[in-house]
Motif scaffolding. Structure first.
Motif, short mmCIF file in Angstrom:
data_model
loop_
_atom_site.label_atom_id
_atom_site.label_comp_id
_atom_site.label_asym_id
_atom_site.label_seq_id
_atom_site.Cartn_x
_atom_site.Cartn_y
_atom_site.Cartn_z
N ASP A 92 -3.69 1.22 -4.96
CA ASP A 92 -4.78 0.45 -5.55
C ASP A 92 -5.11 0.92 -6.95
OD1 ASP A 92 -7.28 2.31 -5.46
OD2 ASP A 92 -6.43 2.48 -3.46
N VAL A 93 -5.68 -0.01 -7.70
CA VAL A 93 -6.19 0.26 -9.04
C VAL A 93 -7.71 0.11 -8.94
CG1 VAL A 93 -6.25 -0.54 -11.43
CG2 VAL A 93 -4.10 -0.57 -10.15
N PRO A 94 -8.47 1.20 -9.17
CA PRO A 94 -9.92 1.12 -9.06
C PRO A 94 -10.55 0.31 -10.20
CG PRO A 94 -9.19 3.39 -9.42
CD PRO A 94 -7.98 2.53 -9.43
N GLY A 95 -11.76 -0.19 -9.95
CA GLY A 95 -12.47 -0.96 -10.96
C GLY A 95 -13.34 -0.13 -11.87
N GLU A 96 -13.49 1.16 -11.59
CA GLU A 96 -14.35 2.00 -12.42
C GLU A 96 -13.62 2.39 -13.70
OE1 GLU A 96 -13.43 3.21 -9.22
OE2 GLU A 96 -15.05 2.05 -8.31
N CYS A 97 -14.34 2.39 -14.81
CA CYS A 97 -13.75 2.75 -16.10
C CYS A 97 -13.21 4.19 -16.04
CB CYS A 97 -14.79 2.65 -17.20
SG CYS A 97 -15.32 0.97 -17.52
N GLY A 98 -11.99 4.37 -16.49
CA GLY A 98 -11.38 5.68 -16.56
C GLY A 98 -10.77 6.18 -15.26
N ALA A 99 -10.97 5.48 -14.14
CA ALA A 99 -10.40 5.92 -12.87
C ALA A 99 -8.90 5.63 -12.84
CB ALA A 99 -11.10 5.23 -11.70
N GLN A 100 -8.14 6.57 -12.31
CA GLN A 100 -6.68 6.44 -12.25
C GLN A 100 -6.24 5.61 -11.05
OE1 GLN A 100 -4.31 7.64 -14.40
NE2 GLN A 100 -6.02 8.10 -15.71
N PRO A 101 -5.15 4.85 -11.18
CA PRO A 101 -4.57 4.19 -10.01
C PRO A 101 -4.17 5.24 -8.98
CG PRO A 101 -3.62 3.32 -12.03
CD PRO A 101 -4.44 4.52 -12.42
N ARG A 102 -4.09 4.81 -7.71
CA ARG A 102 -3.76 5.72 -6.61
C ARG A 102 -2.68 5.09 -5.75
NH1 ARG A 102 -10.04 5.78 -5.96
NH2 ARG A 102 -9.46 3.69 -5.35
N TYR A 103 -1.58 5.82 -5.61
CA TYR A 103 -0.46 5.38 -4.77
C TYR A 103 -0.12 6.53 -3.83
CZ TYR A 103 -0.10 1.99 -8.53
OH TYR A 103 -0.37 1.02 -9.46
N GLU A 104 -0.06 6.24 -2.55
CA GLU A 104 0.17 7.30 -1.57
C GLU A 104 1.08 6.75 -0.47
OE1 GLU A 104 -2.65 10.32 1.00
OE2 GLU A 104 -3.52 8.50 0.18
N TRP A 105 2.19 7.46 -0.22
CA TRP A 105 3.08 7.03 0.85
C TRP A 105 3.68 8.22 1.57
CZ3 TRP A 105 4.34 5.57 -4.30
CH2 TRP A 105 5.39 6.26 -4.89
N LEU A 106 4.20 7.93 2.77
CA LEU A 106 4.80 8.97 3.61
C LEU A 106 6.11 8.43 4.17
CD1 LEU A 106 4.54 11.69 5.12
CD2 LEU A 106 3.41 10.42 6.96
N LEU A 107 7.19 9.17 3.95
CA LEU A 107 8.51 8.84 4.47
C LEU A 107 8.82 9.78 5.62
CD1 LEU A 107 11.31 7.40 4.25
CD2 LEU A 107 11.98 9.30 2.76
N ARG A 108 9.16 9.23 6.78
CA ARG A 108 9.57 10.01 7.94
C ARG A 108 11.05 9.75 8.19
NH1 ARG A 108 4.29 8.52 9.13
NH2 ARG A 108 4.97 6.44 9.70
N VAL A 109 11.83 10.82 8.35
CA VAL A 109 13.27 10.71 8.57
C VAL A 109 13.60 11.45 9.86
CG1 VAL A 109 15.54 11.26 7.65
CG2 VAL A 109 13.70 10.60 6.09
N SER A 110 14.45 10.84 10.67
CA SER A 110 14.89 11.51 11.91
C SER A 110 16.35 11.18 12.19
CB SER A 110 14.01 11.06 13.08
OG SER A 110 14.09 9.68 13.26
N PRO A 111 17.03 12.10 12.83
CA PRO A 111 18.43 11.81 13.22
C PRO A 111 18.45 10.77 14.33
CG PRO A 111 17.80 13.99 13.96
CD PRO A 111 16.63 13.43 13.19
N GLY A 112 19.54 10.00 14.36
CA GLY A 112 19.65 8.93 15.35
C GLY A 112 20.14 9.39 16.61
#
Length: 112
Positions: A92-112
């Motif tokens: 998301d991109v916040p609406g407050e002046c000077g606030a930084q965009p925030r991107y957060e993700w999690l990758l899970r990897v497992s053997p088959g």
């Protein structure tokens, strides 16, 4: 692999593996700017991801914040299969002046 960043595109390399998060346009939530200082419209963003391992590359469909998707099934030189899913916790991109965009993700990897 966990990532919190203020900008996309963003690439994380881990040995022969890379994961790149790319912008893919606005999400379902939009909001007005709190003043005249917003460099881009505030609100949710959709991302897409590219996972690369050795000579294989897989691109995800667009992902909305809060969604978890199966990202890839890679074979390895040792003959093993690696499965991965990706959760986009925040984009998301916040609406407050000077606030930084925030991107957060999690990758899970497992053997088959």
């Amino acid at each position: 692999m966990y990532r919190f960043t203020g900008a996309v595109p963003h690439t994380d390399p881990v040995g022969p593996f890379t994961l790149t998060g790319l912008p893919h346009g606005p999400g379902a939530i939009a909001c007005p700017c709190a003043g005249d200082c917003c460099p881009e419209p505030p609100g949710a963003r959709r991302l897409r991801f590219i996972a690369a391992l050795w000579n294989a590359e897989i691109e995800s469909p667009p992902v909305d914040p809060g969604a978890t998707i199966p990202l890839f099934l890679f074979g390895t030189p040792e003959g093993d299969d690696l499965y991965g899913d990706l959760s986009l916790a925040r984009a998301d991109v916040p609406g407050e002046c000077g606030a930084q965009p925030r991107y957060e993700w999690l990758l899970r990897v497992s053997p088959g």
